[in-house]
Design a protein around this motif. Structure first.
Motif, PDB file in Angstrom:
ATOM      1  N   ASN A 272      48.205  29.327  20.524  1.00  0.00           N
ATOM      2  CA  ASN A 272      46.960  28.674  20.965  1.00  0.00           C
ATOM      3  C   ASN A 272      45.730  29.240  20.269  1.00  0.00           C
ATOM      4  OD1 ASN A 272      48.203  27.006  22.708  1.00  0.00           O
ATOM      5  ND2 ASN A 272      47.884  28.291  24.530  1.00  0.00           N
ATOM      6  N   ASN A 273      45.914  29.868  19.109  1.00  0.00           N
ATOM      7  CA  ASN A 273      44.819  30.525  18.384  1.00  0.00           C
ATOM      8  C   ASN A 273      44.077  31.530  19.264  1.00  0.00           C
ATOM      9  OD1 ASN A 273      44.656  27.322  17.400  1.00  0.00           O
ATOM     10  ND2 ASN A 273      44.845  28.861  15.801  1.00  0.00           N
ATOM     11  N   SER A 274      44.797  32.129  20.217  1.00  0.00           N
ATOM     12  CA  SER A 274      44.109  32.938  21.217  1.00  0.00           C
ATOM     13  C   SER A 274      43.519  34.225  20.653  1.00  0.00           C
ATOM     14  CB  SER A 274      45.048  33.264  22.372  1.00  0.00           C
ATOM     15  OG  SER A 274      46.185  33.915  21.860  1.00  0.00           O
ATOM     16  N   THR A 275      44.031  34.711  19.530  1.00  0.00           N
ATOM     17  CA  THR A 275      43.453  35.943  18.973  1.00  0.00           C
ATOM     18  C   THR A 275      43.021  35.765  17.515  1.00  0.00           C
ATOM     19  OG1 THR A 275      45.619  36.753  18.315  1.00  0.00           O
ATOM     20  CG2 THR A 275      44.814  37.480  20.457  1.00  0.00           C
ATOM     21  N   ASP A 276      42.969  34.522  17.039  1.00  0.00           N
ATOM     22  CA  ASP A 276      42.517  34.324  15.658  1.00  0.00           C
ATOM     23  C   ASP A 276      41.025  34.608  15.555  1.00  0.00           C
ATOM     24  OD1 ASP A 276      45.053  33.566  15.323  1.00  0.00           O
ATOM     25  OD2 ASP A 276      44.672  31.422  15.062  1.00  0.00           O
ATOM     26  N   THR A 277      40.633  35.283  14.487  1.00  0.00           N
ATOM     27  CA  THR A 277      39.215  35.605  14.307  1.00  0.00           C
ATOM     28  C   THR A 277      38.698  34.950  13.035  1.00  0.00           C
ATOM     29  OG1 THR A 277      39.734  37.587  13.057  1.00  0.00           O
ATOM     30  CG2 THR A 277      39.465  37.846  15.429  1.00  0.00           C
ATOM     31  N   LEU A 278      37.377  35.006  12.859  1.00  0.00           N
ATOM     32  CA  LEU A 278      36.775  34.363  11.691  1.00  0.00           C
ATOM     33  C   LEU A 278      37.277  34.968  10.382  1.00  0.00           C
ATOM     34  CD1 LEU A 278      33.055  33.627  12.640  1.00  0.00           C
ATOM     35  CD2 LEU A 278      34.966  32.047  12.396  1.00  0.00           C
ATOM     36  N   VAL A 279      37.365  36.296  10.335  1.00  0.00           N
ATOM     37  CA  VAL A 279      37.805  36.912   9.085  1.00  0.00           C
ATOM     38  C   VAL A 279      39.258  36.555   8.793  1.00  0.00           C
ATOM     39  CG1 VAL A 279      38.245  39.108   7.924  1.00  0.00           C
ATOM     40  CG2 VAL A 279      36.115  38.755   9.124  1.00  0.00           C
ATOM     41  N   ALA A 280      40.079  36.472   9.851  1.00  0.00           N
ATOM     42  CA  ALA A 280      41.463  36.041   9.652  1.00  0.00           C
ATOM     43  C   ALA A 280      41.496  34.610   9.136  1.00  0.00           C
ATOM     44  CB  ALA A 280      42.242  36.163  10.958  1.00  0.00           C
ATOM     45  N   LEU A 281      40.611  33.780   9.684  1.00  0.00           N
ATOM     46  CA  LEU A 281      40.531  32.380   9.249  1.00  0.00           C
ATOM     47  C   LEU A 281      40.091  32.300   7.785  1.00  0.00           C
ATOM     48  CD1 LEU A 281      40.545  29.318   9.990  1.00  0.00           C
ATOM     49  CD2 LEU A 281      38.163  29.572  10.637  1.00  0.00           C
ATOM     50  N   ILE A 282      39.081  33.095   7.420  1.00  0.00           N
ATOM     51  CA  ILE A 282      38.595  33.108   6.034  1.00  0.00           C
ATOM     52  C   ILE A 282      39.737  33.462   5.086  1.00  0.00           C
ATOM     53  CG2 ILE A 282      37.131  34.352   4.391  1.00  0.00           C
ATOM     54  CD1 ILE A 282      35.098  34.701   6.684  1.00  0.00           C
ATOM     55  N   THR A 283      40.479  34.515   5.434  1.00  0.00           N
ATOM     56  CA  THR A 283      41.580  34.953   4.583  1.00  0.00           C
ATOM     57  C   THR A 283      42.636  33.859   4.465  1.00  0.00           C
ATOM     58  OG1 THR A 283      41.195  37.083   5.618  1.00  0.00           O
ATOM     59  CG2 THR A 283      43.050  36.948   4.128  1.00  0.00           C
ATOM     60  N   ASP A 284      42.922  33.198   5.589  1.00  0.00           N
ATOM     61  CA  ASP A 284      43.935  32.147   5.583  1.00  0.00           C
ATOM     62  C   ASP A 284      43.480  30.959   4.730  1.00  0.00           C
ATOM     63  OD1 ASP A 284      46.370  30.861   6.581  1.00  0.00           O
ATOM     64  OD2 ASP A 284      44.958  29.508   7.580  1.00  0.00           O
TER      65      ASP A 284
ATOM     66  N   VAL B 175      32.648  20.242  12.816  1.00  0.00           N
ATOM     67  CA  VAL B 175      33.068  18.899  13.199  1.00  0.00           C
ATOM     68  C   VAL B 175      34.576  18.690  13.058  1.00  0.00           C
ATOM     69  CG1 VAL B 175      32.674  16.444  12.841  1.00  0.00           C
ATOM     70  CG2 VAL B 175      30.805  18.067  12.465  1.00  0.00           C
ATOM     71  N   HIS B 176      35.123  19.098  11.892  1.00  0.00           N
ATOM     72  CA  HIS B 176      36.505  18.706  11.618  1.00  0.00           C
ATOM     73  C   HIS B 176      37.539  19.807  11.809  1.00  0.00           C
ATOM     74  CE1 HIS B 176      35.041  14.932  10.171  1.00  0.00           C
ATOM     75  NE2 HIS B 176      34.258  15.535   9.285  1.00  0.00           N
ATOM     76  N   ASP B 177      37.098  21.054  11.934  1.00  0.00           N
ATOM     77  CA  ASP B 177      38.075  22.143  11.995  1.00  0.00           C
ATOM     78  C   ASP B 177      38.338  22.535  13.449  1.00  0.00           C
ATOM     79  OD1 ASP B 177      39.590  24.427  11.768  1.00  0.00           O
ATOM     80  OD2 ASP B 177      38.508  25.168  10.021  1.00  0.00           O
ATOM     81  N   ASP B 178      39.609  22.410  13.879  1.00  0.00           N
ATOM     82  CA  ASP B 178      39.938  22.752  15.268  1.00  0.00           C
ATOM     83  C   ASP B 178      39.976  24.256  15.496  1.00  0.00           C
ATOM     84  OD1 ASP B 178      40.190  20.099  15.754  1.00  0.00           O
ATOM     85  OD2 ASP B 178      42.375  20.072  15.438  1.00  0.00           O
ATOM     86  N   VAL B 179      40.347  24.982  14.446  1.00  0.00           N
ATOM     87  CA  VAL B 179      40.517  26.431  14.606  1.00  0.00           C
ATOM     88  C   VAL B 179      39.170  27.146  14.628  1.00  0.00           C
ATOM     89  CG1 VAL B 179      41.660  28.479  13.689  1.00  0.00           C
ATOM     90  CG2 VAL B 179      42.725  26.245  13.412  1.00  0.00           C
TER      91      VAL B 179
END
Lengths: 305, 308
Positions: free
Chosen positions: B258-270, B74-78
């Motif tokens: 544009n977050n075009s290559t961001d992945t879930l694991v990268a997001l988790i780490t961030d 709901v709240h996370d754009d990435v």
């Protein structure tokens, strides 16, 4: 070597070679020449592309300063020099403890942890693959599932566990966590499932071999390619592992840490960094050659003839 | 002496034997299991529990119910972008990477021992050389001197240099290519050893029984004889295909344009490292795990169908 062989040995060798040649006879029926040619061509092309980075590292480590500054970087070297390698010893002064200490740590940790991992993992895999003890199915499912859980999120809980065990800043902090890698158990279990016939284990039991004996002298020789490969995986990972947040003392740090210190200093930085990279590559390559040449040379022999 | 009164004695002996055998087996399993429980099972359990809490790694965790899970959708754009990138990468590189690792191992296996060792060394070289994707940075460099750009410019195919790694429409496909090229690791070598362990007598028997070419042989003999090694490859491939992060982070940075290559694991780490939201990071990990586990079960059924 030929000269030292007795005549009987030579005859036996010839016989073996003949047998090996005969073994491949079936290929006459199932292979075509054009197919073989295409395979060779394709594999060499693909293989050359694969060695590109390794080749680039080696080439760059031999570049003189002016060639290092060329942009875009060249994939060849015009006047090769060992300058980068020669400046390395002078950079050692930047290290807090002698290089030999880092080297000892790396070798000690990689060898001991690899050995323990392969032994402990294979024993567990044997039990999971070839026995009927209650609970083995659940354990194996958990092992497989654990492979799929993101390891980054496990860092904080692990950190707390290390702290409670009191293994911070000891060799144990490297070795203990490396032993129960689920990948190793999974690999060994899959190989043992296929390659150790139950009849072979039954036969060993009838001959009076105990459970551990059966594992050690019947099961393990039958999955030699598997544990050789596992040895390589484990050594490669441990060799490249930089000390994490669990090691503080300089005397306990490993070569990758020293390598990054060296790589960040010196005038021809890129050249030195590459030289260090090339030197660090050598041990895993040696382990690769030793283990894999014996993997690819095992005439796959299942225990039952 | 009839068999009837012999049987009970045998059974008693068998039971005793079984008991002592089981004790030895548990003893052989123990070193692994104790350490595995400590370093993996406990952390996973605490991570799953943590996913229902707010935890910043400093103050005491505060119960948050399913807030972390709701927040994702709901709240996370990435998150939605990272999810779709992860799925695209997994769907493209997963099956293809597995196929490449298997087919190349199989092709390499056609040669004699010497050539075999050399070829598999060449394919395994990226894994031995360490962080090797920098080579792609050189090739895809965004200025006019980058190898790809300068080649295309000199042939007149493009007028000005392309920002390969910054342009959202090129970045993801490039990551796919790099990731595929890097797929020759664990799966490849385990396939090589798996092929070594196939009993050659089966091939001989096959040739006599009418296997006409190598494709027949592959389908009817090789694949069925190494199903469990293939299953190992499937699981390892799922793990790596869903966990892609290092390559896009190194080539395109995080966050990417544009977050075009961001992945879930990268997001988790961030989320964990930069924002200290451990509970949220754990919740994303749980979702990622559920996706991988479902895929694994599905593919496990497929592997069992091969060779029928």
């Amino acid at each position: 070597m030929e000269a030292t062989m007795s005549k009987a040995d030579a005859r036996r060798l010839k016989k073996l070679k003949l047998k090996a040649a005969k073994r491949d006879q079936y290929k006459r029926f199932t292979r075509t020449k054009s197919g073989n040619f295409f395979y060779t061509f394709f594999l060499i092309l693909f293989g050359m592309f694969s060695v590109l980075p390794m080749y680039y590292c080696i080439i760059t480590s031999f570049k003189p300063l002016d060639e290092l500054l060329v942009f875009p970087p060249r994939f060849y070297v015009i006047s090769p020099t060992v300058e980068s390698y020669l400046t390395l010893p002078s950079l050692l002064d930047n290290l807090a403890v002698p290089l030999s200490r880092y080297a000892f740590n790396s070798i000690f940790v990689s060898v001991v942890a690899t050995f323990l991992h392969v032994m402990v993992g294979s024993a567990a895999a044997y039990v999971l693959a070839k026995t009927n003890i209650p609970g083995k199915k659940i354990i194996f499912t958990i092992v497989q599932m654990s492979l799929l859980y993101n390891s980054y999120t496990l860092e904080i809980p692990r950190y707390i566990i290390y702290a409670n065990m009191g293994i911070f800043d000891t060799y144990w902090a490297y070795i203990l966590p490396a032993i129960p890698s689920s990948m190793g158990v999974f690999l060994m279990k899959q190989f043992m499932d296929t390659n150790i016939p139950d009849a072979l284990i039954e036969a060993a039991k009838i001959d009076g071999a105990g459970s551990f004996r059966t594992f050690w002298s019947i099961a393990m020789p039958n999955v030699k390619p598997a544990w050789l490969t596992l040895t390589l995986f484990s050594f490669r990972d441990l060799w490249a592992a930089a000390p994490g947040s669990t090691i503080f003392s300089e005397e306990l740090k490993t070569l990758p840490f020293a390598a990054s210190t060296i790589a960040q200093s010196g005038i021809a930085r890129q050249g030195c960094a590459m030289a260090v990279t090339v030197i660090m590559m050598i041990p895993p390559i040696l382990v690769y050659l030793v283990t894999q040449s014996s993997v690819t040379q095992t005439m796959s022999s299942s225990g039952i003839k | 002496m009839t068999t009837a009164n012999k049987e009970p004695v045998n059974l008693v002996i068998k039971r005793k034997e079984k008991f002592s055998n089981n004790a030895v087996y548990y003893l052989m399993l123990a070193p692994f299991f104790v350490l595995f429980f400590l370093f993996t099972v406990l952390p996973v359990i605490s991570s799953v529990i943590l996913s229902f809490f707010d935890f910043d790694a400093v103050s005491f965790p505060r119960f948050a119910g399913v807030d972390n899970y709701l927040r994702m959708f709901v709240h996370d754009d990435v998150f939605p972008k990272a999810l779709s990138n992860t799925l695209v990468l997994a769907i493209v590189t997963g099956p293809l990477g597995f196929l490449i690792a298997f087919m190349l191992a199989w092709m390499v296996n056609e040669f004699g021992p010497g050539v075999r060792t050399l070829l598999s060394f060449m394919f395994y070289a990226p894994a031995l050389a360490g962080n090797v994707y920098f080579i792609w940075q050189i090739l895809f460099s965004g200025d006019a001197y980058g190898y790809i750009n300068s080649t295309l410019l000199s042939f007149g195919l493009i007028v000005e240099p392309i920002q390969w790694l910054r342009n959202p429409s090129y970045a993801l496909p490039i990551i796919c290519i790099v990731q595929l090229w890097m797929s020759m690791g664990v799966t490849f070598l385990s396939n090589i050893s798996g092929l070594q362990n196939v009993n050659p007598e089966l091939y001989e028997a096959g040739a006599i029984d009418g296997v006409k070419n190598r494709w027949h042989e592959l389908w009817y003999i090789t694949i069925p004889s190494m199903k469990s090694i293939l299953m190992f490859g499937v699981v390892m491939q799922i793990q790596s295909a869903f966990s892609i992060a290092a390559v896009p982070q190194a080539l395109c940075g995080y966050p990417s344009i544009n977050n075009s290559t961001d992945t879930l694991v990268a997001l988790i780490t961030d989320v964990g490292t930069a924002r200290y939201e451990m509970g949220y990071a754990a919740a994303i990990s749980v979702i990622l795990f559920i996706m991988m586990f479902a895929t694994k079960n599905l593919l496990g059924k497929l592997v069992n169908l091969a060779g029928r």
